[in-house]
Design a protein around this motif. Structure first.
Motif, PDB file in Angstrom:
ATOM      1  N   GLN A  36       0.994  -1.050   0.187  1.00 22.13           N
ATOM      2  CA  GLN A  36       0.165  -0.088  -0.124  1.00 22.13           C
ATOM      3  C   GLN A  36       0.985   1.214   0.012  1.00 22.13           C
ATOM      4  N   LYS A  37       1.954   1.051   0.767  1.00 22.02           N
ATOM      5  CA  LYS A  37       2.794   2.103   0.868  1.00 22.02           C
ATOM      6  C   LYS A  37       3.529   2.773  -0.406  1.00 22.02           C
ATOM      7  N   LEU A  38       3.961   1.498  -1.243  1.00 18.28           N
ATOM      8  CA  LEU A  38       4.585   1.741  -2.634  1.00 18.28           C
ATOM      9  C   LEU A  38       3.381   2.493  -3.532  1.00 18.28           C
ATOM     10  N   LYS A  39       2.239   1.713  -3.371  1.00 24.43           N
ATOM     11  CA  LYS A  39       1.151   2.186  -4.064  1.00 24.43           C
ATOM     12  C   LYS A  39       0.881   3.893  -3.931  1.00 24.43           C
ATOM     13  N   ASP A  40       1.236   4.154  -2.737  1.00 25.11           N
ATOM     14  CA  ASP A  40       0.713   5.629  -2.225  1.00 25.11           C
ATOM     15  C   ASP A  40       1.893   6.517  -2.804  1.00 25.11           C
ATOM     16  N   MET A  41       2.952   5.964  -3.146  1.00 20.17           N
ATOM     17  CA  MET A  41       4.283   6.714  -3.579  1.00 20.17           C
ATOM     18  C   MET A  41       4.235   6.870  -5.015  1.00 20.17           C
ATOM     19  N   GLY A  42       2.986   5.987  -5.880  1.00 17.18           N
ATOM     20  CA  GLY A  42       2.936   6.222  -6.999  1.00 17.18           C
ATOM     21  C   GLY A  42       3.349   4.923  -7.996  1.00 17.18           C
ATOM     22  N   TYR A  43       3.574   3.667  -7.094  1.00 15.48           N
ATOM     23  CA  TYR A  43       3.855   2.519  -7.741  1.00 15.48           C
ATOM     24  C   TYR A  43       2.599   1.917  -8.305  1.00 15.48           C
TER      25      TYR A  43
END
Ligand code: BTN
Length: 320
Positions: A36-43
């Motif tokens: 989820q964290k990575l998704k929040d960064m734009g991945y």
């Protein structure tokens, strides 16, 4: 931890939550949180019930893990402080440079997506919206303060080289350090330092590249003299690649400078010069001098041939 998850996601097409949790020694819920964290960064990461997670695309953000992937430098950019938004990377870098003993090593990089109070030369403001590359490098050169102009010229050559490699566009350098395309400014360099009489304590080299900025978004008063790489190439430039290439070029030239090989750097600077051979006016603060720019000397000073034929050496000034 998100960085480690990313590393595994990059290694293969799909990787299951179970494998990730085993490899990283964390629970599957913790894995999910990192995803989820990575998704929040734009991945962009998709998940399949049977196969697991799959990395589909990376964001074009100047994230440390993106810049450092495949970065071939030895010390430039080995430590990166990244901020989605910052007042000014130079201000932050100058604060950090005071803490050398606490691990702020030579080559430490401060980078941001956007500056709220970007600094230009001579106390000017520097327009720094999202889409540009705004970064500062901390250096502790064991060189006398008289080397500062050389560091600035060398940085300009590194910027030109990086732009050339990544976009095939060949910019020019207006002495001492404006990078131009079609006579318009695409990048500015702000070098700041603290020094004793014969020794530099630290140097902060700040570089601002107008990468992916729409022309109409520049403030009206600078629109006429400013340009972005996107405008010239007609497409978005890959900022991570450009930043990475610049750091590599920067280290290469900085190493040459430390080895007292400035003459070879100067030769390249002259190749890209927009200034030499032109009749120019130089604002030196207290006066403006007119003449022909005939040379740059081994210390990085501009040699101007005045109208009366006399030669004058200018260490610092602005061409107007
Ligand atoms: C100039 O006036 O030409 C120099 C501009 C330098 C701008 C860069 S952007 C990154 C770094 N942080 C700042 O606040 N300024 C420099």
């Amino acid at each position: 931890m998100a960085k480690d998850v990313l590393k595994y996601l990059r290694e293969r097409e799909y990787i299951s939550g179970e494998v990730l949790s085993r490899k990283l020694g964390i629970s599957r819920v913790a894995v999910w949180k990192q995803i989820q964290k990575l998704k929040d960064m734009g991945y962009r990461i998709i998940s399949d019930q049977n196969l697991g997670y799959c990395l589909v695309s990376r964001p074009d953000l100047l994230l440390p893990q993106e810049i450092q992937r495949g970065l071939s430098t030895t010390y430039i950019g080995k430590k990166i402080f990244y901020f989605p938004e910052l007042e000014s990377t130079n201000i932050m870098a100058k604060e950090k440079a005071l803490h050398r003993a606490e691990g702020i090593d030579e080559g430490t990089l401060i980078i941001t997506e956007k500056q709220s109070a970007g600094k230009g030369r001579l106390g000017r403001k520097w327009f720094s919206p999202t889409g540009g590359i705004w970064l500062s490098i901390i250096l502790y050169p064991q060189l006398p303060p008289s080397y500062i102009p050389r560091i600035t010229l060398m940085t300009a050559v590194a910027v030109v080289k990086a732009i050339k490699i990544c976009t095939q566009i060949e910019p020019q350098i207006k002495w001492p350090n404006d990078i131009l395309i079609s006579e318009k400014k695409v990048c500015g360099i702000l070098t700041e330092m603290s020094a004793e009489l014969d020794m530099i304590n630290w140097v902060v080299v700040g570089i601002g590249i107008n990468a992916n900025i729409e022309h109409q978004d520049f403030p009206e008063d600078i629109q006429e003299n400013t340009i972005s790489l996107k405008e010239v190439s007609g497409k978005e430039v890959l900022r991570v690649k450009l930043a990475k290439t610049f750091l590599q070029e920067f280290e290469k030239y900085y190493e040459k400078l430390k080895k007292k090989e400035f003459p070879s750097i100067l030769k390249e600077w002259k190749l890209y010069s927009h200034t030499l051979g032109r009749k120019i006016r130089v604002d030196m603060g207290e006066r403006i001098i007119t003449g022909e720019a005939v040379n740059i000397n081994e210390e990085g000073a501009l040699i101007l041939k005045k109208e009366d034929g006399k030669l004058i050496e200018i260490i610092s000034g602005t061409i107007v």
